[in-house]
Design an enzyme around this catalytic site. Structure first.
Site, short mmCIF file in Angstrom:
data_model
loop_
_atom_site.label_atom_id
_atom_site.label_comp_id
_atom_site.label_asym_id
_atom_site.label_seq_id
_atom_site.Cartn_x
_atom_site.Cartn_y
_atom_site.Cartn_z
N ARG A 69 -4.61 -14.82 8.60
CA ARG A 69 -4.62 -14.91 10.72
C ARG A 69 -3.63 -14.31 10.72
O ARG A 69 -2.40 -15.30 11.29
CB ARG A 69 -4.68 -15.88 11.03
CG ARG A 69 -5.07 -16.15 12.84
CD ARG A 69 -6.11 -17.73 12.59
NE ARG A 69 -6.61 -17.62 14.35
CZ ARG A 69 -5.70 -18.94 14.92
NH1 ARG A 69 -4.17 -19.15 14.58
NH2 ARG A 69 -6.63 -18.94 16.19
N GLU A 160 -9.01 -20.69 21.02
CA GLU A 160 -9.09 -22.40 21.70
C GLU A 160 -9.67 -21.91 23.51
O GLU A 160 -8.84 -22.35 23.89
CB GLU A 160 -7.49 -22.74 21.98
CG GLU A 160 -7.34 -23.22 20.10
CD GLU A 160 -6.36 -24.69 20.02
OE1 GLU A 160 -6.23 -24.61 19.39
OE2 GLU A 160 -5.34 -24.88 20.75
N GLU A 262 -7.84 -23.15 12.29
CA GLU A 262 -6.35 -24.57 12.61
C GLU A 262 -6.75 -25.16 12.22
O GLU A 262 -7.72 -26.20 12.38
CB GLU A 262 -5.32 -24.19 13.93
CG GLU A 262 -5.60 -22.18 14.09
CD GLU A 262 -5.10 -22.97 15.96
OE1 GLU A 262 -4.63 -24.10 16.14
OE2 GLU A 262 -4.92 -21.79 16.67
#
Length: 365
Positions: A69, A160, A262
């Site tokens: 990522r 997020e 994450e």
């Protein structure tokens, strides 16, 4: 011969007796290495568990990781995490036989639940032009990847985005605007490559109320996506049980694959760069010490929870900033060269530069 045959039959029986989730290898066994290019530029060194120096990506791949990522900022102060580094790293990722997740922050700096700052170049744009900027930026980066033969396999449209993106215009206090911006990103991804999967990513992976509210609104406003992404840090985002309940619920409620984009855990409480670590507790989550063994155990537990998501909808996990070691000059603030790194005790490489036990645990998935 008879004893050998009996032993083989016993092993086969034990394999059959194992629950399916204990045998299945996760499709995604990944790491975010967004800080790697800057680390290497400032002298960062990586070694395998035996102490042999090597390419960090090769060490990750040889341990069994199959996905990387990389985040993208628009015009950061230090010039890192831009299209240039993503293109360079993508070539190396694909050369190792790994897949690529590109994480668009749509900012010049960190984007997370507490801040979704517009890039400076987009600050004064009217909304329609802002939407076009999202499309153009997304397309430009991804098309460059495609043209060099390293097409992104997954793409995050936003990072997020609990409260939306590109505040205030894309705040989800105005869901129609949020939808238009996210769909612009989605359309750009699919224009470059119809097979690339689009991820929508929220933090607070143990908060089921948040996820239901957010994705119910996404459905009501026609937001398009393929995969639900979660951040889950056990020291911030609720119990493992709450995380498991949430990830199972959102997968089945929305009928979408889920991936933890994450997660991380400390392997020590010690500091390596003179900048205070973010997590300093000797036991950040009950029963899991801040030790190499505790780090490995926590990643194994998160992986097992993802593996148990119903209907095979749990894709896997990425440990966050696996290569962000305590290298001078590779701090958290792109506008402040003197800033340090509060995360080096959660990397997958120790202070002796060697790969930690959590790395092969993650690789086995």
């Amino acid at each position: 011969m008879k004893r050998l045959l009996t032993a083989l039959l016993l092993l086969a029986a034990l394999a059959i007796a194992q629950p399916a989730h204990a045998r299945a290898r996760l499709p995604i066994r990944g790491a975010d290495v967004s800080s790697l290019a800057k680390s290497e530029a400032h002298g960062g060194v990586y070694r395998d568990a035996r102490g042999r120096r090597g390419d960090a990506l090769r060490i990750l791949s040889q341990a069994g990781l199959n996905y990387i990522r990389l985040k993208v900022w628009v015009n950061p102060a230090d010039g890192y995490n831009t299209k240039t580094q993503v293109l360079d790293l993508a070539r190396r990722v694909k050369a190792q036989g790994m897949k690529l997740l590109v994480d668009f922050h749509y900012s010049d700096t960190w984007a997370d639940p507490g801040k979704q700052f517009k890039p400076a170049a987009w600050e004064a744009l009217p909304f329609d032009q802002l939407r076009q900027a999202v499309y153009d930026h997304t397309y430009e980066v991804l098309d460059a990847l495609r043209r060099q033969g390293t097409t992104a396999d997954m793409v995050q449209v936003g990072n997020e985005i609990n409260g939306g993106l590109l505040w205030p215009d894309g705040s989800n206090s105005t869901w129609p605007n949020t939808a238009r911006l996210l769909n612009a990103g989605y359309d750009a991804v699919k224009k470059v490559s119809g097979s690339t999967k689009v991820v929508l990513h929220l933090a607070n992976g143990g908060d089921n109320g948040l996820y239901r509210w957010w994705f119910d609104n996404a459905a009501a406003h026609g937001i398009r996506y393929d995969v639900i992404g979660l951040s889950y840090y056990s020291f911030w985002h609720g119990t493992l049980e709450a995380f498991q309940a949430n990830i199972n619920d959102v997968a089945t409620r929305y009928g979408k694959p889920v991936v933890v984009v994450e997660t991380a855990y400390p392997f020590t409480t010690a500091d390596d760069d003179g900048w205070e670590n973010i997590i300093v507790s000797p036991e950040p989550y009950p029963g899991y010490q801040a030790t190499p063994q505790g780090q490995a155990a926590m990643l194994a537990k998160v992986a097992d929870i993802v593996r148990q998501v119903p209907d095979g909808l749990g894709l896997g996990l990425f440990t966050w900033e696996a290569t962000w070691t305590g290298v001078e000059g590779n701090g958290w603030d792109p506008a402040d060269p003197s800033s340090g790194n509060g995360w080096e005790n959660q990397a997958l490489f120790g202070y002796d530069e060697r790969a930690l036990p959590a790395l092969p645990v993650l690789g086995r998935g």
